[in-house]
Design a protein around this motif. Sequence first.
Motif, PDB file in Angstrom:
ATOM      1  N   TYR A   1       0.819  -1.214   0.000  1.00 35.61           N
ATOM      2  CA  TYR A   1       0.000   0.000   0.000  1.00 35.61           C
ATOM      3  C   TYR A   1       0.854   1.267   0.000  1.00 35.61           C
ATOM      4  CZ  TYR A   1      -3.692  -3.264   1.145  1.00 35.61           C
ATOM      5  OH  TYR A   1      -4.565  -4.310   1.120  1.00 35.61           O
ATOM      6  N   GLY A   2       2.164   1.116   0.130  1.00 34.86           N
ATOM      7  CA  GLY A   2       3.058   2.263   0.174  1.00 34.86           C
ATOM      8  C   GLY A   2       2.790   3.161   1.364  1.00 34.86           C
ATOM      9  N   SER A   3       2.439   2.538   2.510  1.00 40.22           N
ATOM     10  CA  SER A   3       2.086   3.330   3.689  1.00 40.22           C
ATOM     11  C   SER A   3       2.815   2.823   4.926  1.00 40.22           C
ATOM     12  CB  SER A   3       0.575   3.282   3.925  1.00 40.22           C
ATOM     13  OG  SER A   3       0.176   1.955   4.215  1.00 40.22           O
ATOM     14  N   PHE A   4       2.822   3.669   5.955  1.00 41.12           N
ATOM     15  CA  PHE A   4       3.458   3.351   7.224  1.00 41.12           C
ATOM     16  C   PHE A   4       2.408   3.063   8.281  1.00 41.12           C
ATOM     17  CE2 PHE A   4       6.411   6.183   5.029  1.00 41.12           C
ATOM     18  CZ  PHE A   4       7.602   5.486   5.152  1.00 41.12           C
ATOM     19  N   THR A   5       2.769   2.226   9.252  1.00 45.33           N
ATOM     20  CA  THR A   5       1.914   1.915  10.389  1.00 45.33           C
ATOM     21  C   THR A   5       2.759   1.949  11.651  1.00 45.33           C
ATOM     22  OG1 THR A   5       0.646   0.403   8.987  1.00 45.33           O
ATOM     23  CG2 THR A   5       0.309   0.228  11.349  1.00 45.33           C
ATOM     24  N   VAL A   6       2.241   2.547  12.699  1.00 45.81           N
ATOM     25  CA  VAL A   6       2.909   2.554  14.005  1.00 45.81           C
ATOM     26  C   VAL A   6       2.404   1.339  14.776  1.00 45.81           C
ATOM     27  CG1 VAL A   6       3.144   3.799  16.178  1.00 45.81           C
ATOM     28  CG2 VAL A   6       3.194   5.048  14.016  1.00 45.81           C
ATOM     29  N   VAL A   7       3.341   0.495  15.258  1.00 44.98           N
ATOM     30  CA  VAL A   7       2.970  -0.728  15.975  1.00 44.98           C
ATOM     31  C   VAL A   7       3.781  -0.859  17.268  1.00 44.98           C
ATOM     32  CG1 VAL A   7       2.243  -2.011  13.922  1.00 44.98           C
ATOM     33  CG2 VAL A   7       4.605  -2.125  14.654  1.00 44.98           C
ATOM     34  N   SER A   8       3.151  -1.473  18.249  1.00 45.30           N
ATOM     35  CA  SER A   8       3.814  -1.726  19.529  1.00 45.30           C
ATOM     36  C   SER A   8       4.676  -2.971  19.419  1.00 45.30           C
ATOM     37  CB  SER A   8       2.787  -1.928  20.639  1.00 45.30           C
ATOM     38  OG  SER A   8       3.429  -2.337  21.829  1.00 45.30           O
ATOM     39  N   THR A   9       5.880  -2.910  19.977  1.00 40.37           N
ATOM     40  CA  THR A   9       6.741  -4.095  20.025  1.00 40.37           C
ATOM     41  C   THR A   9       6.632  -4.791  21.374  1.00 40.37           C
ATOM     42  OG1 THR A   9       8.647  -2.846  20.811  1.00 40.37           O
ATOM     43  CG2 THR A   9       8.404  -3.076  18.430  1.00 40.37           C
ATOM     44  N   THR A  10       5.858  -4.187  22.305  1.00 41.82           N
ATOM     45  CA  THR A  10       5.807  -4.726  23.666  1.00 41.82           C
ATOM     46  C   THR A  10       4.426  -5.183  24.117  1.00 41.82           C
ATOM     47  OG1 THR A  10       5.581  -2.463  24.503  1.00 41.82           O
ATOM     48  CG2 THR A  10       7.797  -3.403  24.459  1.00 41.82           C
ATOM     49  N   ASP A  11       3.363  -4.832  23.406  1.00 42.17           N
ATOM     50  CA  ASP A  11       2.011  -5.193  23.850  1.00 42.17           C
ATOM     51  C   ASP A  11       1.837  -6.697  24.042  1.00 42.17           C
ATOM     52  OD1 ASP A  11       0.912  -2.738  24.216  1.00 42.17           O
ATOM     53  OD2 ASP A  11      -0.363  -2.779  22.433  1.00 42.17           O
ATOM     54  N   ALA A  12       2.370  -7.488  23.140  1.00 37.05           N
ATOM     55  CA  ALA A  12       2.181  -8.934  23.211  1.00 37.05           C
ATOM     56  C   ALA A  12       3.142  -9.618  24.179  1.00 37.05           C
ATOM     57  CB  ALA A  12       2.339  -9.550  21.823  1.00 37.05           C
ATOM     58  N   SER A  13       4.160  -8.901  24.644  1.00 34.37           N
ATOM     59  CA  SER A  13       5.173  -9.589  25.445  1.00 34.37           C
ATOM     60  C   SER A  13       5.392  -8.994  26.840  1.00 34.37           C
ATOM     61  CB  SER A  13       6.496  -9.627  24.690  1.00 34.37           C
ATOM     62  OG  SER A  13       6.892  -8.306  24.337  1.00 34.37           O
ATOM     63  N   ILE A  14       5.688  -7.705  26.932  1.00 33.23           N
ATOM     64  CA  ILE A  14       6.072  -7.141  28.230  1.00 33.23           C
ATOM     65  C   ILE A  14       5.256  -5.898  28.596  1.00 33.23           C
ATOM     66  CG2 ILE A  14       8.407  -8.085  28.159  1.00 33.23           C
ATOM     67  CD1 ILE A  14       9.365  -5.224  27.432  1.00 33.23           C
ATOM     68  N   LYS A  15       4.031  -5.842  28.184  1.00 34.24           N
ATOM     69  CA  LYS A  15       3.185  -4.677  28.461  1.00 34.24           C
ATOM     70  C   LYS A  15       3.080  -4.409  29.956  1.00 34.24           C
ATOM     71  CE  LYS A  15      -1.238  -2.603  27.440  1.00 34.24           C
ATOM     72  NZ  LYS A  15      -2.351  -2.578  26.528  1.00 34.24           N
ATOM     73  N   ASN A  16       2.874  -5.452  30.763  1.00 31.95           N
ATOM     74  CA  ASN A  16       2.749  -5.286  32.210  1.00 31.95           C
ATOM     75  C   ASN A  16       4.074  -4.862  32.840  1.00 31.95           C
ATOM     76  OD1 ASN A  16       0.049  -5.952  32.131  1.00 31.95           O
ATOM     77  ND2 ASN A  16       0.425  -8.120  32.524  1.00 31.95           N
ATOM     78  N   PHE A  17       5.174  -5.336  32.294  1.00 31.51           N
ATOM     79  CA  PHE A  17       6.494  -4.940  32.794  1.00 31.51           C
ATOM     80  C   PHE A  17       6.695  -3.437  32.601  1.00 31.51           C
ATOM     81  CE2 PHE A  17      10.971  -4.025  32.178  1.00 31.51           C
ATOM     82  CZ  PHE A  17      11.552  -4.630  33.278  1.00 31.51           C
ATOM     83  N   ILE A  18       6.378  -2.923  31.416  1.00 29.11           N
ATOM     84  CA  ILE A  18       6.499  -1.489  31.119  1.00 29.11           C
ATOM     85  C   ILE A  18       5.576  -0.691  32.043  1.00 29.11           C
ATOM     86  CG2 ILE A  18       6.113   0.309  29.371  1.00 29.11           C
ATOM     87  CD1 ILE A  18       8.489  -1.316  28.566  1.00 29.11           C
TER      88      ILE A  18
END
Length: 171
Positions: A71-88
């Motif tokens: 699509y030639g577009s950018f997306t902002v994604v979390s790298t921690t939601d699935a793994s260390i969200k509670n730690f953060i």
Amino acid sequence: FSYQNSLLVFANNGVWQIGGSANGGFLATDFVVKKLSSVGTQAPLSFVSYRGVPLWWAEDGIYTVKFDPNYGSFTVVSTTDASIKNFIAAIPEYNRQFVKGAYDTNEGSLQFLYNDSETLDDPYMYNKVLVLNGLSGAFYPWTISETTISITKVRGISYVIDGIRADTPVI
């Protein structure tokens, strides 16, 4: 941050893309500004370029930008939601704005300094490091020893390469 054919701007109110219009490439007289996300950064010193891709700390985690060539577009994604969200989330919210990061190209790891203390006398004195292993994608924390902190105050992090490249680069 220059990424693909755009300039990405990271602010506390979001991530913005400045790129060329449909008629061609990016020009000072012909450009388009687009808001990619409301997820910005409260910790500008946490911003790290990981193999040419931006990573940064937001209020609730560590984020990156992905490019979708279909699509030639950018997306902002979390790298921690699935793994260390509670730690953060366990790190005091006030302290997260002072996180500092560095990328070790030699080891392939990202290291983020932070302080987990509820009472913070000096926001730029750190007692913890969160490491992201670039090969496995695993996060792991480590504590800076009390002995080290009492002798040498840890206030920053940097990837150092000597001028003639005679020594192995280090964090």
